[in-house]
Design a protein around this motif. Structure first.
Motif, PDB file in Angstrom:
ATOM      1  N   ASP A 195       0.706  -1.218   0.031  1.00  9.01           N
ATOM      2  CA  ASP A 195       0.174  -0.004   0.026  1.00  9.01           C
ATOM      3  C   ASP A 195       0.833   1.477   0.154  1.00  9.01           C
TER       4      ASP A 195
ATOM      5  N   LYS B   4      -1.523  10.587  -3.613  1.00 13.47           N
ATOM      6  CA  LYS B   4      -2.131   9.987  -4.833  1.00 13.47           C
ATOM      7  C   LYS B   4      -2.531  11.157  -5.612  1.00 13.47           C
TER       8      LYS B   4
ATOM      9  N   GLY C  83      -4.108  12.098  -9.274  1.00 12.56           N
ATOM     10  CA  GLY C  83      -4.538  11.319 -10.536  1.00 12.56           C
ATOM     11  C   GLY C  83      -4.467   9.789 -10.088  1.00 12.56           C
ATOM     12  N   ASP C  84      -3.792   9.060 -11.052  1.00 10.55           N
ATOM     13  CA  ASP C  84      -3.374   7.584 -11.088  1.00 10.55           C
ATOM     14  C   ASP C  84      -2.015   7.331 -10.682  1.00 10.55           C
ATOM     15  N   GLN C  85      -1.113   8.333 -10.041  1.00 11.96           N
ATOM     16  CA  GLN C  85       0.189   8.267  -9.680  1.00 11.96           C
ATOM     17  C   GLN C  85       0.285   8.752  -8.237  1.00 11.96           C
ATOM     18  N   TRP C  86       1.194   7.974  -7.593  1.00 14.36           N
ATOM     19  CA  TRP C  86       1.636   8.142  -6.231  1.00 14.36           C
ATOM     20  C   TRP C  86       2.932   9.161  -6.272  1.00 14.36           C
TER      21      TRP C  86
ATOM     22  N   ALA D 200       5.632   3.839  -8.599  1.00 13.39           N
ATOM     23  CA  ALA D 200       4.443   3.067  -9.386  1.00 13.39           C
ATOM     24  C   ALA D 200       4.980   1.619  -8.942  1.00 13.39           C
TER      25      ALA D 200
ATOM     26  N   PRO E  53       1.228  -4.508 -10.381  1.00 18.28           N
ATOM     27  CA  PRO E  53      -0.208  -4.632  -9.692  1.00 18.28           C
ATOM     28  C   PRO E  53      -0.074  -5.820  -8.489  1.00 18.28           C
TER      29      PRO E  53
ATOM     30  N   HIS F 187       8.796  -2.126  -7.638  1.00 12.15           N
ATOM     31  CA  HIS F 187       8.476  -0.700  -7.933  1.00 12.15           C
ATOM     32  C   HIS F 187       9.372   0.100  -8.792  1.00 12.15           C
TER      33      HIS F 187
END
Length: 136
Positions: free
Chosen positions: A28, A45, A47-50, A63, A66, A75
């Motif tokens: 996580d 976070k 958008g869809d990025q950390w 990133a 999955p 990562h």
């Protein structure tokens, strides 16, 4: 001495928690500031990025692969320069506990002092992960 790369070090720690518990916590990205201080003290976070803004490296994008049933926590960390560093990490069952293994790869032009510093930072991060999970 400066290297052209091709050196890997496997840095691991045994954690007295189940592989599922450790994988769930470590996979996580929101938990990274608590144990992976090499990435900085905060992550959010966007958008869809950390994005880790307080990283010692500057603003970086993290990133993960999955989520999976194999314990793979690989990562990529994209640096402000645009360079991406791939970090292989595994959570491996070991009886009722598990081992977390981070493969540190020597990047081109890293000195011996650089790789030693990075290895120490990874070992400290894994020790914090162990402490956090075993005291929970």
């Amino acid at each position: 001495m400066i290297s052209t790369g091709n050196e890997s070090r496997h840095i691991g720690v045994h954690i007295d928690r189940s592989v599922d518990e450790v994988y769930a916590y470590a996979s996580d990205p929101a938990n990274l500031p608590a144990w992976a201080r090499g990435l900085g003290g905060s992550i959010e976070k966007v958008g869809d990025q950390w994005i880790a803004d307080s990283s010692p490296l500057g603003r970086v994008v993290v990133a993960f692969v999955p989520r999976n049933d194999l314990g793979v926590l690989d990562h990529d960390v994209t640096l402000p320069s645009g360079e991406t560093v791939h970090n292989p990490v595994r959570v491996i069952a070991d009886g009722t506990g598990c081992e977390v293994v981070f493969t540190l790869r020597r990047q081109p032009e890293m000195s011996d002092a650089d790789i030693e510093r990075d290895a120490g930072m990874v070992a400290a991060d894994l020790a914090r992960l162990k402490e956090l999970l075993e005291s929970a």
